[in-house]
Design a protein around this motif. Sequence first.
Motif, PDB file in Angstrom:
ATOM      1  N   SER A 648      10.224  -6.953 -12.562  1.00 15.85           N
ATOM      2  CA  SER A 648       9.269  -5.998 -13.143  1.00 15.85           C
ATOM      3  C   SER A 648       8.261  -5.488 -12.122  1.00 15.85           C
ATOM      4  O   SER A 648       7.431  -4.637 -12.443  1.00 15.85           O
ATOM      5  N   VAL A 649       8.325  -5.986 -10.880  1.00 18.06           N
ATOM      6  CA  VAL A 649       7.353  -5.619  -9.851  1.00 18.06           C
ATOM      7  C   VAL A 649       8.058  -4.881  -8.725  1.00 18.06           C
ATOM      8  O   VAL A 649       9.129  -5.287  -8.265  1.00 18.06           O
ATOM      9  N   VAL A 650       7.443  -3.772  -8.284  1.00 19.78           N
ATOM     10  CA  VAL A 650       7.943  -2.976  -7.165  1.00 19.78           C
ATOM     11  C   VAL A 650       6.964  -3.113  -6.005  1.00 19.78           C
ATOM     12  O   VAL A 650       5.747  -3.004  -6.207  1.00 19.78           O
ATOM     13  N   GLU A 651       7.476  -3.341  -4.782  1.00 22.78           N
ATOM     14  CA  GLU A 651       6.622  -3.474  -3.610  1.00 22.78           C
ATOM     15  C   GLU A 651       6.793  -2.264  -2.710  1.00 22.78           C
ATOM     16  O   GLU A 651       7.903  -1.902  -2.330  1.00 22.78           O
ATOM     17  N   ILE A 652       5.673  -1.623  -2.396  1.00 28.07           N
ATOM     18  CA  ILE A 652       5.673  -0.456  -1.516  1.00 28.07           C
ATOM     19  C   ILE A 652       4.562  -0.645  -0.493  1.00 28.07           C
ATOM     20  O   ILE A 652       3.380  -0.718  -0.851  1.00 28.07           O
ATOM     21  N   ARG A 653       4.952  -0.747   0.775  1.00 30.97           N
ATOM     22  CA  ARG A 653       4.004  -0.909   1.876  1.00 30.97           C
ATOM     23  C   ARG A 653       2.997  -2.030   1.596  1.00 30.97           C
ATOM     24  O   ARG A 653       1.783  -1.826   1.661  1.00 30.97           O
ATOM     25  N   ASP A 654       3.505  -3.193   1.249  1.00 27.20           N
ATOM     26  CA  ASP A 654       2.707  -4.410   1.046  1.00 27.20           C
ATOM     27  C   ASP A 654       1.830  -4.382  -0.212  1.00 27.20           C
ATOM     28  O   ASP A 654       1.043  -5.305  -0.423  1.00 27.20           O
ATOM     29  N   GLU A 655       1.939  -3.333  -1.030  1.00 27.85           N
ATOM     30  CA  GLU A 655       1.207  -3.306  -2.295  1.00 27.85           C
ATOM     31  C   GLU A 655       2.196  -3.381  -3.455  1.00 27.85           C
ATOM     32  O   GLU A 655       3.362  -2.971  -3.325  1.00 27.85           O
ATOM     33  N   LEU A 656       1.743  -3.897  -4.595  1.00 33.51           N
ATOM     34  CA  LEU A 656       2.617  -4.159  -5.731  1.00 33.51           C
ATOM     35  C   LEU A 656       2.310  -3.231  -6.894  1.00 33.51           C
ATOM     36  O   LEU A 656       1.142  -2.948  -7.190  1.00 33.51           O
ATOM     37  N   PHE A 657       3.374  -2.787  -7.561  1.00 33.42           N
ATOM     38  CA  PHE A 657       3.263  -1.868  -8.694  1.00 33.42           C
ATOM     39  C   PHE A 657       4.163  -2.369  -9.819  1.00 33.42           C
ATOM     40  O   PHE A 657       5.172  -3.041  -9.596  1.00 33.42           O
TER      41      PHE A 657
END
Length: 868
Positions: A648-657
Amino acid sequence: MAKEYRSREERKRMEKPSKGTPKKREGLLKKIILIILTCGLVGLLGVVGTFYYLISDAPKLDTKKLQVPLSSTILDKDGNVIAELGKERRTKVSYSEIPKVVEDAFLATEDIRFYKHKGVDTRRVVGAVLANITGGFGSQGGSTITQQVVKNSFLSPEKTIKRKVQEWYLAFQLEQKYSKHQILELYLNKVYFSNGLKGQGVYGIAKASERYFSKDLSEITLPEAATLAGMVQSPNNFNPAKHPKASENRRNIVLSQMKKYGYITEDQFTQSKAIPMEKLIKVQEDESVKYHSFLDVVIDEVEKNGDANVYTDGLIIETTLDTKAQDKADEIINRGKEFYPSDEFQTGFVLTDTKTGEIKAVGAGRNTTSGGLNFATDIKRQPGSTIKPVLDYGPAIQNLKWSTNHQIVDEPYQYSDGTPIRNSDKNYKGQISIREALTRSRNIPALKTIQEVGLDRSREFGNGLGFNFEKDTFYESHSIGGFTGVSAMEMAGAYAAFGNGGVYIKPHAVTRIIYQDKTEKVLTPEPKQAMSDYTAYMITDMLRDVVKSPSGTGGLANIPGLDMVGKTGTTNYPDDVKAKYGFPSNATRDSWFVGYTPDVTVSVWTGYEKNKKDHYLGQSSVKIAKYIAKDMLQETANSSSKFQKPDSVVEIRDELFIKGEKMDEVPKDELLEPAQKVTSKFDEATGNILLNWQYPSDLLPSTTFEVSYEANKVAGQTQKVQGTTATISGIVPGDIVKIKIVATSEDGKSNPVTITVDLTSVVEPTNPTDDDTQTGDDNGSGDNDDPEDDNDGIDNGNGTDDGTEDDNGDPITPETTDPNKPTVPTNPTKPTKPQENGGVKNPTSFYSDSQYTNRMTKMNTKNIRVLS
């Protein structure tokens, strides 16, 4: 004149009785009575039959069981026996030795018609039946003193109709065999008065008088007798040594009952009620008991989850105790002045299993006794910033679907009522992410977050993690820990849920109880999904930075190679308290560290129990909570366990969404310019690596460089420098040093530039006669003896530190005098290296992150007293 009939048929018809005659009704009534009598007889037979069925397997009146309590066996998590509680330890008295005031207090409280009934008080039974109808079976028992003797001697504590009927039956039998005075004597010699001496139960009125008032029973006073009579209803909850206020309130109820039934006068009631419990109690001290910290928690759980008595009911109690972890906790508790600043300095901590909620070890406090105040469970202290994941950022991610890069402005701000709020350093960071706000423990972003979430949703989220926040007393100040307080145990339960995919399991020490009659009761709490898995993981990932990032406040607790997270929290004193006791402006009241791995969770509180002169935490002692947490995790955590990111979590450039949610807050592509043309040079004479690099001159004034390194895979301290040079100290020939340089500014960071300096081919020169040769851990620069510069909360002058957390807004400045600073123990195997100032740099500082483990491992163990 006789009536004439026209025909013979008419005459017969007129002389035939009608249906409504008395003779007919009399026959019908007889039938109804017969039916009723028959039903009554059948019902009576049914009742009698049921009664005999219920008492058919009732135990016999065993005189030995009336006299001697049965001990209980306590097992650890592996089924090994760790204690037997309840072996006889009492002072027996005869009825003639029982003071009248004691008898009056117990009769007024427990059984006012004791001398009138035959073992069962029918009036109380009727009242109990009505209460059970309205409140559910077992809500009220209506037991007489005779019934209590029977129940404690022969029956299991289960609340069933069968057990109650057997209790009545045996009570009638007991009354036939013993006199009232004998029954009262049995009761007062057997009744339980909470846990105490050598970890065993205090039972019997004479032993209770010795325990709580340090006097013979013959000397007991009215308020003392009322205190003991009040304990019977709930011995541990009304323990005057442990809960003086609750005990005092209960004592006053007993006094009012005594006045109501004419045992005491109005003046006696008033005078006794006016005596504070603290002045009444003089506790007879216990001897030390192995694992008593954990056993106190076990005893409390058993009593709260049923009416079983650990010391008299002959139970087998299966617990969650990890003896290896508890041995470590006991060793920490019993450290002396080489670790703690004073004898009065206190700590309470607990270690639990992150996945199951099972309590593995408890640190109940220093110089405490069994049955006394447990600093891990009993005290409630303000949590400071450790509450921010629970009431601020956790609810925001759960309800508002924020990402870890959600932007918030750190600026001058106030509560809704206009009261200003400040960060501890009285500075502002401008627009920052909630990740940075939590890592740096900023107060203003925390308040803004709870305002956006809403107090109701914040409170509900917190209550889902084991707290009991009331709506009418839940305020915006809760966002930074400004409320009455929490226990270390409660914080462990809440944080473990973040590490357990959002599943909350109440911390517990008992898994199962087996009673004398072989019935069982399972006490393992049910798991509860308190939040989504994405909320749990995103909070976990942000809390990693608290201990792993150079700007985090928890670096002193970090264990390299261990996937661990955590949060610090400190509170300060109000101005009037500081003025009253002469505390410095930066005095800290409470210091917390709560952290977890995928396997274990540790929650640590440190501070002083009461306000007194010099009872405050200073610059060094405020760090002890982190050292305790680090020691416990090093002993118990599995370094191979890793937190797993859910789908359920997406990681983009060390941040989580959150997957499926909008991505408006994705970090910008623009990165700062990295350091250019990095060069290094090793100076064998000093043990220093000299670094140089180039950087655009127009960007240099607004840029700071973070220089970190690993020597032989062991992380060293991170430097923050302005300019294009840096020195890494403490390097010796043979080392392999990996160096990373990151450019930072208010606009962001650069990609790291990494270089490796391989010194395996360099041979270290030896010169035993050279007076300039320096030995020991330090390399001459003093870096290794400094407390962790950027993680200790003290600003080093580079403008990047937040200061020691002060959730009330007061700044923290370095102390000039700190009576609480512990002394670093001498290490004969590692001589201290001379410094530039001619001595040890910062000689009163506590252990640095790089030295702490080695110092504690090599410490002279004869200075550490371990419980036996």
